[in-house]
Design a protein around this motif. Sequence first.
Motif, PDB file in Angstrom:
ATOM      1  N   GLU A  13      69.872-102.104 -20.167  1.00  0.00           N
ATOM      2  CA  GLU A  13      68.737-102.812 -20.286  1.00  0.00           C
ATOM      3  C   GLU A  13      68.557-103.238 -18.871  1.00  0.00           C
ATOM      4  O   GLU A  13      66.597-103.725 -18.657  1.00  0.00           O
ATOM      5  CB  GLU A  13      68.401-103.844 -21.170  1.00  0.00           C
ATOM      6  CG  GLU A  13      69.687-105.233 -21.208  1.00  0.00           C
ATOM      7  CD  GLU A  13      70.709-104.781 -22.078  1.00  0.00           C
ATOM      8  OE1 GLU A  13      71.799-105.818 -22.351  1.00  0.00           O
ATOM      9  OE2 GLU A  13      71.017-103.465 -22.165  1.00  0.00           O
ATOM     10  N   ARG A  14      69.123-103.996 -18.327  1.00  0.00           N
ATOM     11  CA  ARG A  14      68.970-104.043 -16.906  1.00  0.00           C
ATOM     12  C   ARG A  14      67.893-102.996 -15.643  1.00  0.00           C
ATOM     13  O   ARG A  14      67.965-103.401 -13.931  1.00  0.00           O
ATOM     14  CB  ARG A  14      69.822-104.936 -15.936  1.00  0.00           C
ATOM     15  CG  ARG A  14      70.221-105.910 -17.101  1.00  0.00           C
ATOM     16  CD  ARG A  14      70.418-107.285 -16.789  1.00  0.00           C
ATOM     17  NE  ARG A  14      68.550-107.490 -17.024  1.00  0.00           N
ATOM     18  CZ  ARG A  14      68.734-108.082 -17.543  1.00  0.00           C
ATOM     19  NH1 ARG A  14      68.773-107.835 -18.911  1.00  0.00           N
ATOM     20  NH2 ARG A  14      66.130-107.451 -17.685  1.00  0.00           N
ATOM     21  N   ILE A  15      68.733-102.031 -16.185  1.00  0.00           N
ATOM     22  CA  ILE A  15      67.834-101.084 -15.158  1.00  0.00           C
ATOM     23  C   ILE A  15      66.503-101.109 -15.336  1.00  0.00           C
ATOM     24  O   ILE A  15      65.579-101.006 -16.505  1.00  0.00           O
ATOM     25  CB  ILE A  15      68.358 -99.750 -15.514  1.00  0.00           C
ATOM     26  CG1 ILE A  15      69.145 -99.318 -15.471  1.00  0.00           C
ATOM     27  CG2 ILE A  15      68.435 -98.489 -14.653  1.00  0.00           C
ATOM     28  CD1 ILE A  15      70.240 -98.594 -15.462  1.00  0.00           C
ATOM     29  N   ALA A  16      65.234-101.386 -14.122  1.00  0.00           N
ATOM     30  CA  ALA A  16      63.375-101.105 -14.208  1.00  0.00           C
ATOM     31  C   ALA A  16      63.382 -99.735 -14.301  1.00  0.00           C
ATOM     32  O   ALA A  16      64.176 -98.977 -13.857  1.00  0.00           O
ATOM     33  CB  ALA A  16      63.430-101.890 -12.926  1.00  0.00           C
ATOM     34  N   LEU A  17      62.652 -99.423 -15.415  1.00  0.00           N
ATOM     35  CA  LEU A  17      61.890 -98.003 -15.062  1.00  0.00           C
ATOM     36  C   LEU A  17      60.401 -98.088 -14.768  1.00  0.00           C
ATOM     37  O   LEU A  17      59.443 -96.981 -14.416  1.00  0.00           O
ATOM     38  CB  LEU A  17      61.879 -97.788 -17.392  1.00  0.00           C
ATOM     39  CG  LEU A  17      63.418 -97.614 -17.427  1.00  0.00           C
ATOM     40  CD1 LEU A  17      62.813 -96.676 -19.055  1.00  0.00           C
ATOM     41  CD2 LEU A  17      64.070 -96.841 -16.942  1.00  0.00           C
ATOM     42  N   ARG A  18      59.757 -99.193 -15.153  1.00  0.00           N
ATOM     43  CA  ARG A  18      58.488 -98.741 -14.112  1.00  0.00           C
ATOM     44  C   ARG A  18      59.317-100.785 -12.934  1.00  0.00           C
ATOM     45  O   ARG A  18      59.756-101.593 -13.638  1.00  0.00           O
ATOM     46  CB  ARG A  18      57.065 -99.524 -15.102  1.00  0.00           C
ATOM     47  CG  ARG A  18      57.086 -98.446 -16.117  1.00  0.00           C
ATOM     48  CD  ARG A  18      57.054 -97.027 -15.454  1.00  0.00           C
ATOM     49  NE  ARG A  18      56.072 -96.646 -16.611  1.00  0.00           N
ATOM     50  CZ  ARG A  18      55.513 -95.195 -16.141  1.00  0.00           C
ATOM     51  NH1 ARG A  18      55.659 -94.114 -14.932  1.00  0.00           N
ATOM     52  NH2 ARG A  18      55.177 -94.218 -17.330  1.00  0.00           N
ATOM     53  N   PRO A  19      57.685-100.945 -11.591  1.00  0.00           N
ATOM     54  CA  PRO A  19      57.355-102.016 -11.351  1.00  0.00           C
ATOM     55  C   PRO A  19      57.293-102.524 -11.874  1.00  0.00           C
ATOM     56  O   PRO A  19      56.481-102.722 -12.743  1.00  0.00           O
ATOM     57  CB  PRO A  19      57.058-100.656  -9.602  1.00  0.00           C
ATOM     58  CG  PRO A  19      56.419-100.140 -10.454  1.00  0.00           C
ATOM     59  CD  PRO A  19      56.749 -98.694 -11.560  1.00  0.00           C
ATOM     60  N   MET A 144      57.771 -86.056  -8.283  1.00  0.00           N
ATOM     61  CA  MET A 144      57.932 -87.243  -7.758  1.00  0.00           C
ATOM     62  C   MET A 144      59.152 -86.778  -8.128  1.00  0.00           C
ATOM     63  O   MET A 144      59.861 -87.245  -9.344  1.00  0.00           O
ATOM     64  CB  MET A 144      57.292 -88.237  -7.807  1.00  0.00           C
ATOM     65  CG  MET A 144      56.127 -88.443  -7.513  1.00  0.00           C
ATOM     66  SD  MET A 144      56.278 -88.116  -5.419  1.00  0.00           S
ATOM     67  CE  MET A 144      56.489 -89.743  -4.758  1.00  0.00           C
ATOM     68  N   PRO A 145      60.768 -86.837  -7.241  1.00  0.00           N
ATOM     69  CA  PRO A 145      61.710 -86.843  -7.728  1.00  0.00           C
ATOM     70  C   PRO A 145      62.199 -88.474  -7.752  1.00  0.00           C
ATOM     71  O   PRO A 145      63.444 -88.600  -7.275  1.00  0.00           O
ATOM     72  CB  PRO A 145      62.926 -86.237  -5.995  1.00  0.00           C
ATOM     73  CG  PRO A 145      61.555 -87.328  -4.981  1.00  0.00           C
ATOM     74  CD  PRO A 145      60.109 -86.778  -5.909  1.00  0.00           C
ATOM     75  N   LEU A 146      62.040 -88.629  -9.007  1.00  0.00           N
ATOM     76  CA  LEU A 146      62.357 -90.122  -9.386  1.00  0.00           C
ATOM     77  C   LEU A 146      64.136 -90.432  -9.278  1.00  0.00           C
ATOM     78  O   LEU A 146      64.950 -89.209  -9.673  1.00  0.00           O
ATOM     79  CB  LEU A 146      61.725 -90.819 -10.795  1.00  0.00           C
ATOM     80  CG  LEU A 146      60.785 -91.144 -11.154  1.00  0.00           C
ATOM     81  CD1 LEU A 146      60.282 -91.030 -12.548  1.00  0.00           C
ATOM     82  CD2 LEU A 146      60.288 -92.022  -9.998  1.00  0.00           C
ATOM     83  N   ALA A 151      64.659 -90.864 -14.479  1.00  0.00           N
ATOM     84  CA  ALA A 151      63.683 -89.719 -14.457  1.00  0.00           C
ATOM     85  C   ALA A 151      65.068 -89.297 -16.129  1.00  0.00           C
ATOM     86  O   ALA A 151      64.482 -88.365 -17.121  1.00  0.00           O
ATOM     87  CB  ALA A 151      64.578 -89.164 -13.723  1.00  0.00           C
ATOM     88  N   GLY A 152      66.059 -90.009 -16.632  1.00  0.00           N
ATOM     89  CA  GLY A 152      66.588 -89.327 -18.118  1.00  0.00           C
ATOM     90  C   GLY A 152      66.386 -89.968 -18.820  1.00  0.00           C
ATOM     91  O   GLY A 152      66.823 -90.213 -19.411  1.00  0.00           O
ATOM     92  N   LYS A 153      65.395 -91.494 -18.228  1.00  0.00           N
ATOM     93  CA  LYS A 153      64.888 -92.034 -19.512  1.00  0.00           C
ATOM     94  C   LYS A 153      63.466 -92.102 -19.848  1.00  0.00           C
ATOM     95  O   LYS A 153      63.235 -92.926 -21.334  1.00  0.00           O
ATOM     96  CB  LYS A 153      65.523 -93.414 -19.548  1.00  0.00           C
ATOM     97  CG  LYS A 153      66.691 -93.873 -19.452  1.00  0.00           C
ATOM     98  CD  LYS A 153      66.932 -95.471 -19.049  1.00  0.00           C
ATOM     99  CE  LYS A 153      68.582 -95.872 -19.390  1.00  0.00           C
ATOM    100  NZ  LYS A 153      68.651 -97.255 -18.846  1.00  0.00           N
TER     101      LYS A 153
END
Length: 342
Positions: A13-19, A144-146, A151-153
């Motif tokens: 949950e600490r991984i940001a998916l949006r800025p 865009m190469p996220l 990209a996996g989420k």
Amino acid sequence: MRVDLFDFELPPERIALRPVTPRDAARMLLVRGEGAFEDRSVRDLPDLLQSGDVLVFNDTKVIPAQLQGTRGEARIGATLHKRIDLRRWQAFIRNAKRLREGDRIDFGRDVTAIAESRLADGSFVLAFEGAEPVEILLERAGTMPLPPYIAGKRATDERDREDYQTMFAQRDGAVAAPTASLHFTPALMAALGERGVESAVLTLHVGAGTFLPVKADDTEEHVMHSEWGRVDQATADRLNAARADGRRVIAVGTTSLRLLESAADESGTIRPFEGDTDIFITPGYRFRAIDGLMTNFHLPRSTLFMLVSALMGRDRMVAAYAHAIAQEYRFYSYGDSSLLLP
């Protein structure tokens, strides 16, 4: 040096998916060589820097380098890594076992490429067909190469075309953003200018190798992928003059840092540089060109966590990351920032 020394547990949950918005509202952890960590904001940067400091930004621009295609019935994914010439790119291939040298990949929308050769690391040289510039083909068929951990989420979307590009982006060629610069806004740059903080730019076209984990057990066994960069004479002269005056050069992002260190000679003088670099910085490295680093939080067992450990000390960075996790900082490309001042 053992790679597992740079491992740590990160809650998903600490991984940001949006800025965050606005960009300069991100949090920033101030880490000095000693003393308590300080929980600050990117907007505090003018108060944390000194008049005369020089921030060095990377002006590379991310291209839509992720492609999905077919070779016959087989689905083939390609992530461009590094330009070879006007029509050929080195690319990492998904489902590579279904691809042979000489095969044509159809990426749709009238975009095709020949798998010209397989390289020693398993990547391929792709030769794009037709007369249109490859950049036009990528705009038509690419995304865009996220990073894989985003990209996996969730799916890449139109918002990422703006979110995953810095305000300094000028020169096409990166397949990953220099993410430390994502936090900057015109308002923040104006405030830094009023403080007397200067800025300089260089170019390092970040490759897809930045996403690859270190699979070796020992750092001496890890092979870095090379990336193309350029520091011009005027920029080198400005930075050398700043350091000669006793002013600090602070890299914004590990990409800027790695190119500056590649361009510096043994005396610490930054030379004009144009070409490939595969510099791999681990603890024990003697920094020659920079006095500090602003950077996001990096993956465990990654070359970039090794780099910040080389700058600040491994124990110091392990403690800093533990503090960031406990204080619920947002990690990785779209996450929060840190300011490292050894």
